[in-house]
Design a protein around this motif. Sequence first.
Motif, PDB file in Angstrom:
ATOM      1  N   LEU A 122      -6.635 -21.291   2.115  1.00  0.00           N
ATOM      2  CA  LEU A 122      -5.567 -20.385   1.709  1.00  0.00           C
ATOM      3  C   LEU A 122      -5.035 -20.776   0.336  1.00  0.00           C
ATOM      4  O   LEU A 122      -5.219 -21.900  -0.136  1.00  0.00           O
ATOM      5  CB  LEU A 122      -4.446 -20.397   2.746  1.00  0.00           C
ATOM      6  N   GLY A 123      -4.355 -19.833  -0.308  1.00  0.00           N
ATOM      7  CA  GLY A 123      -3.847 -20.083  -1.645  1.00  0.00           C
ATOM      8  C   GLY A 123      -4.953 -20.202  -2.675  1.00  0.00           C
ATOM      9  O   GLY A 123      -4.766 -20.834  -3.720  1.00  0.00           O
ATOM     10  N   ASP A 159      -8.662 -16.999   0.788  1.00  0.00           N
ATOM     11  CA  ASP A 159      -7.679 -15.948   0.575  1.00  0.00           C
ATOM     12  C   ASP A 159      -6.591 -16.462  -0.364  1.00  0.00           C
ATOM     13  O   ASP A 159      -6.207 -17.634  -0.307  1.00  0.00           O
ATOM     14  CB  ASP A 159      -7.058 -15.503   1.906  1.00  0.00           C
ATOM     15  N   LYS A 160      -6.111 -15.561  -1.207  1.00  0.00           N
ATOM     16  CA  LYS A 160      -5.076 -15.942  -2.172  1.00  0.00           C
ATOM     17  C   LYS A 160      -3.708 -16.102  -1.518  1.00  0.00           C
ATOM     18  O   LYS A 160      -2.808 -16.720  -2.100  1.00  0.00           O
ATOM     19  CB  LYS A 160      -4.986 -14.910  -3.281  1.00  0.00           C
ATOM     20  N   SER A 161      -3.528 -15.549  -0.323  1.00  0.00           N
ATOM     21  CA  SER A 161      -2.230 -15.588   0.347  1.00  0.00           C
ATOM     22  C   SER A 161      -1.993 -16.930   1.028  1.00  0.00           C
ATOM     23  O   SER A 161      -2.885 -17.771   1.127  1.00  0.00           O
ATOM     24  CB  SER A 161      -2.134 -14.460   1.372  1.00  0.00           C
ATOM     25  N   ARG A 162      -0.776 -17.089   1.559  1.00  0.00           N
ATOM     26  CA  ARG A 162      -0.425 -18.315   2.271  1.00  0.00           C
ATOM     27  C   ARG A 162      -0.807 -18.258   3.744  1.00  0.00           C
ATOM     28  O   ARG A 162      -0.712 -19.265   4.452  1.00  0.00           O
ATOM     29  CB  ARG A 162       1.075 -18.576   2.138  1.00  0.00           C
ATOM     30  N   CYS A 170      -0.093  -8.246   9.199  1.00  0.00           N
ATOM     31  CA  CYS A 170       0.756  -9.347   8.764  1.00  0.00           C
ATOM     32  C   CYS A 170       2.138  -9.251   9.392  1.00  0.00           C
ATOM     33  O   CYS A 170       2.579  -8.191   9.833  1.00  0.00           O
ATOM     34  CB  CYS A 170       0.869  -9.359   7.244  1.00  0.00           C
ATOM     35  N   TRP A 222       3.268  -2.416  -0.920  1.00  0.00           N
ATOM     36  CA  TRP A 222       1.818  -2.490  -0.720  1.00  0.00           C
ATOM     37  C   TRP A 222       1.155  -1.576  -1.745  1.00  0.00           C
ATOM     38  O   TRP A 222       1.263  -0.359  -1.643  1.00  0.00           O
ATOM     39  CB  TRP A 222       1.435  -2.029   0.688  1.00  0.00           C
ATOM     40  N   HIS A 249       9.002  -4.490   0.758  1.00  0.00           N
ATOM     41  CA  HIS A 249       7.710  -5.014   0.322  1.00  0.00           C
ATOM     42  C   HIS A 249       6.880  -3.851  -0.198  1.00  0.00           C
ATOM     43  O   HIS A 249       6.826  -2.786   0.433  1.00  0.00           O
ATOM     44  CB  HIS A 249       6.971  -5.694   1.479  1.00  0.00           C
ATOM     45  N   ARG A 261       6.142 -10.741   8.580  1.00  0.00           N
ATOM     46  CA  ARG A 261       7.072 -11.391   7.641  1.00  0.00           C
ATOM     47  C   ARG A 261       8.165 -12.109   8.435  1.00  0.00           C
ATOM     48  O   ARG A 261       8.800 -11.519   9.319  1.00  0.00           O
ATOM     49  CB  ARG A 261       7.701 -10.341   6.725  1.00  0.00           C
ATOM     50  N   ARG A 312      -3.520  -7.017   5.829  1.00  0.00           N
ATOM     51  CA  ARG A 312      -2.437  -6.079   6.162  1.00  0.00           C
ATOM     52  C   ARG A 312      -2.044  -6.135   7.629  1.00  0.00           C
ATOM     53  O   ARG A 312      -1.119  -5.441   8.050  1.00  0.00           O
ATOM     54  CB  ARG A 312      -2.834  -4.660   5.748  1.00  0.00           C
TER      55      ARG A 312
END
Length: 338
Positions: free
Chosen positions: A128-129, A30-33, A40, A287, A285, A42, A38
């Motif tokens: 991740l990343g 996954d490109k996210s950290r 998710c 989306w 944010h 914060r 969704r």
Amino acid sequence: MRVAIVGAGVAGAACAAALGQAGWTPTLLDKSRGIGGRLCTRRASWTDAAGARHDSVFDHGAQYFTARDPRFAACLERGRREGWVAPWPLRVRAADGSAVLEAADAQVAVPGMPALVRALADGVPVQLGQAVTALERRAGGWALHLGPDEPVADGFDAVVVAVPPWQAVPLVQPVRADWARQLAAIDLQPCWTLMAVAQDPGGEAAPWEVVRPARGPLSWIARNDRKPGRTVVPGQVHWVAQADPVWSRQHLEHDAATVEALLLQALADQVGGTSPVVWLHRTVHRWRYALAPRRPAGSPPAWWDGRSGLGVCGDGLGGPRVEAAFLSGQAMAEAMLR
């Protein structure tokens, strides 16, 4: 079988869990950290006027889930037994200010929404990343290009793409141009989300946690700190407010400061009462791909090409609910295991 699953959301994790149970070796990228898609949460750190530091938590993606299918119901039942799922009977503010029970079967993940995906992906390697920019079919299996400055991940027997349709298009285009055309036609609606902390005005607590405005920019407002497993901070009220899809599309490319001001005023109009709201922290944010359309009757919730070893799943194919993404991932694994 080594399988690369691009996208560590509900669908990708559900697929990985089923394949792992069958003895295959899935890897989630996954490109996210963090994982969750969704689903998710914060975490925000901010400083008040007196210089004191605070940490706040907001579920700024999917707000809750319900189960209609026995397979997802069994997953949530396990979550309740193990403590990472809790019921959240939705009490929505009625016109007279009282509470109306809207959904007695609503549930949330604990302590934050990603806990559901973490449980599904337990034991599965997660990278991740890692932004997968291209897929390449080689003699020794699939290779995943991770950007110009990153090494290529290769040696996979199959690849599953479990990301929003528009992000999936360039990945599947070289192998299945017909899939790419169909994915490009799927219209996921956007959503601007406001996360805000207000000073608690005191007084008797309202008997509701959710507001569904009939008009205006906002379509959903929730007291995030009243969800099960969340922390109530004395003197603070934590809000998550999600904009209407039509309004979000109209303001999609507006700068964040403008959107924040508009949504903050809309939130104050709904929950402010007679006294001005004192805001302590706020952020927004965007989306781009938030709300999936309903799955047409008879259409498969996942696509699998056994000859090339390529599959696609996710809520873009399954439908708008969290359960639909889970079932899409399950269907993807079932097709691969046949």
